[in-house]
Write a protein that holds these residues in place. Structure first.
Motif, short mmCIF file in Angstrom:
data_model
loop_
_atom_site.label_atom_id
_atom_site.label_comp_id
_atom_site.label_asym_id
_atom_site.label_seq_id
_atom_site.Cartn_x
_atom_site.Cartn_y
_atom_site.Cartn_z
N PRO A 250 46.05 -30.62 -24.21
CA PRO A 250 44.78 -30.49 -24.95
C PRO A 250 43.57 -30.78 -24.07
O PRO A 250 42.47 -30.30 -24.35
CB PRO A 250 44.92 -31.52 -26.07
CG PRO A 250 46.02 -32.43 -25.66
CD PRO A 250 46.93 -31.65 -24.78
N GLN A 251 43.73 -31.62 -23.06
CA GLN A 251 42.68 -31.80 -22.05
C GLN A 251 43.25 -31.17 -20.79
O GLN A 251 44.19 -31.70 -20.21
CB GLN A 251 42.39 -33.29 -21.83
CG GLN A 251 42.02 -34.04 -23.10
CD GLN A 251 41.97 -35.56 -22.98
OE1 GLN A 251 41.57 -36.23 -23.91
NE2 GLN A 251 42.38 -36.11 -21.86
N ASP A 252 42.69 -30.07 -20.35
CA ASP A 252 43.35 -29.32 -19.29
C ASP A 252 42.66 -29.50 -17.94
O ASP A 252 41.76 -30.35 -17.79
CB ASP A 252 43.50 -27.85 -19.68
CG ASP A 252 42.16 -27.15 -19.82
OD1 ASP A 252 41.14 -27.70 -19.37
OD2 ASP A 252 42.13 -26.03 -20.38
N VAL A 253 43.07 -28.71 -16.96
CA VAL A 253 42.54 -28.88 -15.61
C VAL A 253 41.04 -28.64 -15.57
O VAL A 253 40.32 -29.29 -14.80
CB VAL A 253 43.30 -27.97 -14.61
CG1 VAL A 253 43.04 -26.49 -14.89
CG2 VAL A 253 42.91 -28.31 -13.17
N TYR A 254 40.56 -27.71 -16.40
CA TYR A 254 39.12 -27.43 -16.40
C TYR A 254 38.33 -28.65 -16.90
O TYR A 254 37.28 -28.99 -16.38
CB TYR A 254 38.82 -26.18 -17.23
CG TYR A 254 39.60 -25.00 -16.73
CD1 TYR A 254 39.29 -24.41 -15.50
CD2 TYR A 254 40.69 -24.49 -17.43
CE1 TYR A 254 40.02 -23.34 -15.00
CE2 TYR A 254 41.43 -23.43 -16.94
CZ TYR A 254 41.11 -22.86 -15.73
OH TYR A 254 41.84 -21.82 -15.23
N ASP A 255 38.87 -29.28 -17.94
CA ASP A 255 38.24 -30.51 -18.43
C ASP A 255 38.29 -31.60 -17.36
O ASP A 255 37.31 -32.30 -17.12
CB ASP A 255 38.96 -31.00 -19.69
CG ASP A 255 38.94 -29.96 -20.79
OD1 ASP A 255 37.88 -29.37 -21.00
OD2 ASP A 255 40.00 -29.72 -21.39
N ALA A 256 39.46 -31.75 -16.75
CA ALA A 256 39.65 -32.81 -15.76
C ALA A 256 38.58 -32.73 -14.68
O ALA A 256 37.91 -33.73 -14.36
CB ALA A 256 41.05 -32.72 -15.15
N VAL A 257 38.40 -31.55 -14.13
CA VAL A 257 37.45 -31.44 -13.02
C VAL A 257 36.00 -31.40 -13.50
O VAL A 257 35.09 -31.89 -12.82
CB VAL A 257 37.75 -30.23 -12.11
CG1 VAL A 257 39.14 -30.38 -11.50
CG2 VAL A 257 37.63 -28.91 -12.85
N THR A 258 35.76 -30.83 -14.68
CA THR A 258 34.39 -30.78 -15.20
C THR A 258 33.87 -32.20 -15.45
O THR A 258 32.73 -32.53 -15.12
CB THR A 258 34.33 -29.96 -16.50
OG1 THR A 258 34.77 -28.63 -16.21
CG2 THR A 258 32.92 -29.90 -17.06
N TRP A 259 34.72 -33.03 -16.03
CA TRP A 259 34.30 -34.41 -16.31
C TRP A 259 34.19 -35.21 -15.00
O TRP A 259 33.28 -36.02 -14.84
CB TRP A 259 35.27 -35.09 -17.27
CG TRP A 259 35.49 -34.34 -18.56
CD1 TRP A 259 34.76 -33.27 -19.01
CD2 TRP A 259 36.50 -34.56 -19.54
NE1 TRP A 259 35.26 -32.82 -20.21
CE2 TRP A 259 36.33 -33.60 -20.57
CE3 TRP A 259 37.55 -35.48 -19.67
CZ2 TRP A 259 37.16 -33.54 -21.70
CZ3 TRP A 259 38.37 -35.42 -20.80
CH2 TRP A 259 38.17 -34.46 -21.79
N SER A 260 35.13 -34.98 -14.10
CA SER A 260 35.12 -35.75 -12.84
C SER A 260 33.98 -35.33 -11.93
O SER A 260 33.47 -36.14 -11.15
CB SER A 260 36.45 -35.56 -12.10
OG SER A 260 37.53 -36.02 -12.88
N ALA A 261 33.59 -34.07 -12.00
CA ALA A 261 32.55 -33.55 -11.10
C ALA A 261 31.20 -34.23 -11.31
O ALA A 261 30.32 -34.15 -10.44
CB ALA A 261 32.40 -32.03 -11.31
N ILE A 262 31.05 -34.90 -12.44
CA ILE A 262 29.78 -35.59 -12.68
C ILE A 262 29.50 -36.59 -11.55
O ILE A 262 28.35 -36.76 -11.15
CB ILE A 262 29.81 -36.27 -14.06
CG1 ILE A 262 29.75 -35.20 -15.15
CG2 ILE A 262 28.67 -37.27 -14.21
CD1 ILE A 262 30.07 -35.70 -16.55
#
Lengths: 451, 451
Positions: free
Chosen positions: B401-413
């Motif tokens: 439900p939280q995928d790779v796109y979420d992982a990097v989008t949130w981390s990229a902050i």
């Protein structure tokens, strides 16, 4: 009389750098005891100040002007109720205030008119050698801000922006705590204006708040002029209530200054939605495009490397909150949960405490002394204090505790935030209206219990 | 098997665009019922997950690796207490995890190691065809973020960042309220990480929290590695707890995306002050220059024209708070005062209400169903839910439900905020890691009561 620059240098060296004016140059000595006031604008806000001024024995209300009969009538009711002498009444259109300024018997004026009139009126008043107290927002553009500074310096006449929240009882207690180092070195502060103004921006043309979705010519009181700013402008339109107190805590223009600012705005939904909800989608105002984002968030950086966050939130249904936060190396105050935490002093580690006990303990000397006088005055008493500070400063012929540099520094946030948003969220440099004197000026705001 | 792009197109059209993987391609069908897990890193955080995994009948802990004997010993104690079979234990230095990845009996791995190891381990694990669950912060640079995306797409292996706050009970209730339009159209949101980490960043080398001012090689647990990031980096170092839930509420990567960001940092005082206070000014660490500003504030703009404010505040004494705020055209939730206001529904106009009644009413189906299973799990139960979501997704061979796109989008902050600060408060563009697919993907996070 020395030049302003010489004077500032001298007084800064003497540790009294906040005083712009050599004392004794403003008014005739024999008139010191009674301040002769003129009111430019006696709408609802002007009437607040008028009512407080009429209570005082050291003030004589000499003249009043307005453009609306209904406001003049209400103002005269207040005068009659007070039993004071009837002032000169001037109703001569938007420029009638110039006639008021010609009255040589007026020492000082209170300006409480729409924002877009403030600069012109302040300039004319200073040029007419009046001591000026102006309602919040003095300068809608950076150029206007500079012109106010230059005119005050050239004429030697002070301009005090009547920012009342600096005198809120809890805010002054926190100021005392800051000065007694309870929070340690300040790091981050927050404030703003989070106030559902839907019933201020729209009304039915006869009552000041709500009852309809009219504004502009069909509106009454603030809706007649304030709403138009939401049509044409996108920025933090009302920064002074939040920034004034925080600027005093962080010694802005007195050892510190704002260096840069950035603002982001959300989409605009609240004003349109309200018109449709209350007036129907066929109401002519449902076609108005409001430029003001519902929430505008602004970050400011200071020379002392604090950050200050401001939030402007006036188009959505919500509880009122200035949203204060004052945080230093030792602890933090937050307004919204009415709580304080001080490392090593709060009862439990990492647990909020009710703020009230701290406020009681650090109650400001001014509130201890004048709290009962202020009781019943507008906005929880703080209106009494801001007017008192203006009157006492004018009577003593000294610079007011919030001076022209504060007035324009706080007001400049609006045009700077508009620029930042227009440039897609660029950080913009903050002008130094003191021209370097911020390094030497001392913070004498509310240092005793005088005013 | 279709190409990824074809697949996404197809599933997006079918309204299931969140699924990265064609089902049934991951594991052998006969092993579906039991997930065979490997643990990379069994420090204190890894042990939290291990303990929860050992409770489950649908999980077999096949192998564990770490670089410290003390951590492996604690982990084995948990295994022994559970009565489960002893897993393969690998202690072979920092690269020992590669041996674990060679184990063909492992379906999925949980990575709970220092941030700077996450990307390398995630990449190696995906290349080894493992389903990956990684602790928060996946990608410390934008380049690392892209590499994670590309590797997941190329290998077909999912990466779930184990962001637990998305599963906090009140947060999920608010998510339900958002989805049922209680707040109206969302306008502005806030979150962050406001947590006094002084006793996490420093300890005495034998206990995990406090007792000394050591870090790095002389520290224990997180102080061994996390503190060094405060020496070398200035930005929002820990954005995911705040942004994860807000991203899900605003459909980020699912109809919406972050478009730009700006960060301001304060001076750095807290860490140095703490060392001097607890260790004396002659302690060697008193000479360390910490680059991390005590408070870093970040504003994000979204394609749907919301603003999101994040605050990173880990160096000062203060009560814990994520500082959530969710505000729409109808109302507002704030975390710090535990209050909600909904226009026309709250009892009194413009008055906060206790939030709890709203949370009870909109309790999320997942919490209703699994609340008792989650009881006793870490961080108020939310650790149970995030691990459950990972395990159930891996068992079903579907995208988490939280995928790779979420992982990097949130981390990229983090790297974006570092850039913004380094450039003096410039707004920086946010990469679109979905490469345009955000326009078509649907939000399927926690839509039912399954996981």
């Amino acid at each position: 009389m020395k030049s302003r620059r010489d004077f500032i240098k001298t007084t800064a060296a003497a540790g009294a750098g906040f005083t712009l004016l050599p004392s004794g140059t403003l008014f005739d000595k024999d008139k010191e005891s009674k301040l002769r006031l003129g009111f430019i604008g006696v709408g609802l806000r002007g009437q607040n100040h008028l009512e407080l001024a009429l209570r005082r024995n050291d003030v004589e209300v000499v003249a009043m002007c307005d453009i609306q009969q209904v406001m003049m009538d209400s103002a005269m009711e207040l005068v009659n109720k007070s039993g004071k002498t009837k002032p000169q009444l001037i109703m001569d259109g938007p420029l009638g205030y110039k006639r008021l300024l010609e009255n040589k018997d007026i020492d000082a004026v209170i300006i409480a008119t729409p924002w877009e009139w403030h600069t012109a009126m302040c300039l004319d008043a200073m040029n007419a050698k009046k001591y000026v107290g102006c309602e919040v927002i003095t300068g809608m553009t950076i150029e206007e801000c500079w012109e106010l500074v230059h005119t005050s310096e050239r004429t030697g006449m002070p301009l005090m922006m009547l920012e009342n929240v600096c005198y809120r009882r809890d805010v002054m207690a926190v100021l005392s705590m800051v000065r007694q180092n309870i929070f340690g070195e300040l790091i981050h502060l927050q404030g703003g204006y989070q106030h559902d103004l839907l019933e201020v921006k729209f009304n039915n043309g006869t009552q000041p708040y709500g009852g309809g979705v009219e504004f502009g010519e069909k509106g009454f009181s603030e809706a007649r002029w304030r709403t138009q700013h939401s049509v044409n402008r996108n920025g933090d339109l009302y920064p002074t209530h939040g920034i004034g107190p925080l600027a005093m805590m962080t010694n802005i223009n007195r050892g510190n200054r704002f260096t840069q600012l950035v603002s982001y705005a959300t989409k605009s939904r609240g004003l349109h939605n309200y018109i449709v909800k209350k007036g129907g989608e066929n109401h002519p105002n449902a076609k108005v495009n409001f430029k003001l984002g519902d929430i505008v968030t602004t970050m400011i950086h200071t020379a002392s490397e604090e950050t200050i966050l401001l939030q402007h939130d006036t188009n959505l249904p919500r509880p009122y909150s200035i949203g204060f936060r004052v945080q230093g190396t030792n602890g933090i105050w937050m307004d919204v949960n009415k709580s304080i935490y001080i490392d090593g002093q709060s009862k439990e580690a990492h647990r909020w405490e009710e703020a009230q006990a701290w406020f009681d303990r650090y109650d400001h000397p001014l509130w201890k002394k004048y709290g009962s006088d202020a009781a019943g005055a507008g906005h929880g008493g703080m209106d009494w204090f801001v007017l008192n500070a203006f009157i006492e400063s004018a009577k003593r012929k000294i610079a007011p505790p919030q001076d022209v540099y504060d007035a324009v520094t706080w007001s400049a946030i609006t045009p700077l935030s508009e620029s930042s948003i227009q440039m897609g969220g660029a950080s913009v440099e903050f002008p130094d209206f003191t021209k370097g004197q911020w390094m030497y000026r001392k913070n004498n705001f509310a240092i005793g219990d005088d005013y």
